[in-house]
Scaffold this active site. Structure first.
Site, PDB file in Angstrom:
ATOM      1  N   CYS A 101      20.144  43.987  54.733  1.00 49.75           N
ATOM      2  CA  CYS A 101      18.774  44.472  54.728  1.00 49.75           C
ATOM      3  C   CYS A 101      18.178  44.339  56.124  1.00 49.75           C
ATOM      4  O   CYS A 101      18.285  43.284  56.761  1.00 49.75           O
ATOM      5  CB  CYS A 101      17.944  43.690  53.708  1.00 49.75           C
ATOM      6  SG  CYS A 101      16.197  44.155  53.712  1.00 49.75           S
ATOM      7  N   ASP A 108      23.540  43.675  51.147  1.00 53.07           N
ATOM      8  CA  ASP A 108      23.392  44.772  50.194  1.00 53.07           C
ATOM      9  C   ASP A 108      24.780  45.318  49.909  1.00 53.07           C
ATOM     10  O   ASP A 108      25.457  45.813  50.813  1.00 53.07           O
ATOM     11  CB  ASP A 108      22.507  45.884  50.768  1.00 53.07           C
ATOM     12  CG  ASP A 108      21.055  45.470  50.893  1.00 53.07           C
ATOM     13  OD1 ASP A 108      20.558  44.799  49.980  1.00 53.07           O
ATOM     14  OD2 ASP A 108      20.436  45.813  51.909  1.00 53.07           O
TER      15      ASP A 108
END
Length: 194
Positions: A101, A108
């Site tokens: 992120c 992620d």
């Protein structure tokens, strides 16, 4: 962070929540742009969870390949295609997409589906390229756009669609899709990882 900003906020209905999210997200997407439209927002209520299907992305998994991955920032030079051979129609899938992120630095994880027509993409190079996102800091949408543009520039398909389904953080699905040609959006089904 956005969804957490609603802690202790009372809404009159699920429709009011959906309308508020649609308004805020649409304003963020089109801020300063000449084109104005509304983002699509679908709320999944707790009583609907058991009806959600689990289904994997269609396509040939390239995760089966035994390749050495040593690059951990996007490396488009790993992408190659067989320009001197007959064009193909192919759907390739990997569950090894991981980036971080841009705001929080949190990992992620996602699955990516690449559908294309054109020169056959070297699968080993594509897998190494996807893994090269490991230490990269970028939002989901930016990663999918980068993958789309890199494959388009390096492999020159006549048609291309890139679709990613990310694991949730904060209860929010973000599943970007980018295509070069008009088509129906991918089915909104959960993968086992989600």
């Amino acid at each position: 962070l956005y969804l957490n900003s609603f802690n202790n906020t009372a809404f009159a209905s699920a429709d009011a929540v959906r309308d508020r999210i649609r308004t805020d997200v649409s304003a963020a997407i089109w801020h300063g742009g000449s084109l104005q439209s509304s983002a699509g927002v679908r709320l999944l209520l707790p009583e609907q969870l058991e009806r959600e299907k689990v289904q994997e992305l269609a396509g040939l998994s390239i995760d089966r390949l035994d390749v050495e991955c040593t690059r951990y920032q996007p490396a488009p030079e790993l992408l190659t295609a067989a320009f001197d051979e007959k064009p193909v129609d192919e759907i390739l899938v990997s569950h090894l997409l991981k980036s971080n992120c841009l705001v929080t630095g949190q990992p992620d994880w996602g699955s990516v589906q690449i559908s294309y027509s054109g020169p056959q993409i070297d699968q080993a190079g594509l897998l190494q390229y996807i893994v090269s996102f490991r230490n990269h800091n970028e939002f989901h949408e930016q990663c999918v756009e980068r993958i789309y543009m890199d494959v388009l520039a390096r492999c020159k398909p006549t048609k291309l669609a890139v679709y990613a389904r990310y694991t949730r953080r904060g209860g929010l699905d973000i599943n970007p899709w980018r295509t070069s040609h008009p088509q129906s959006p991918p089915a909104n089904v959960r993968t086992a990882r989600q």
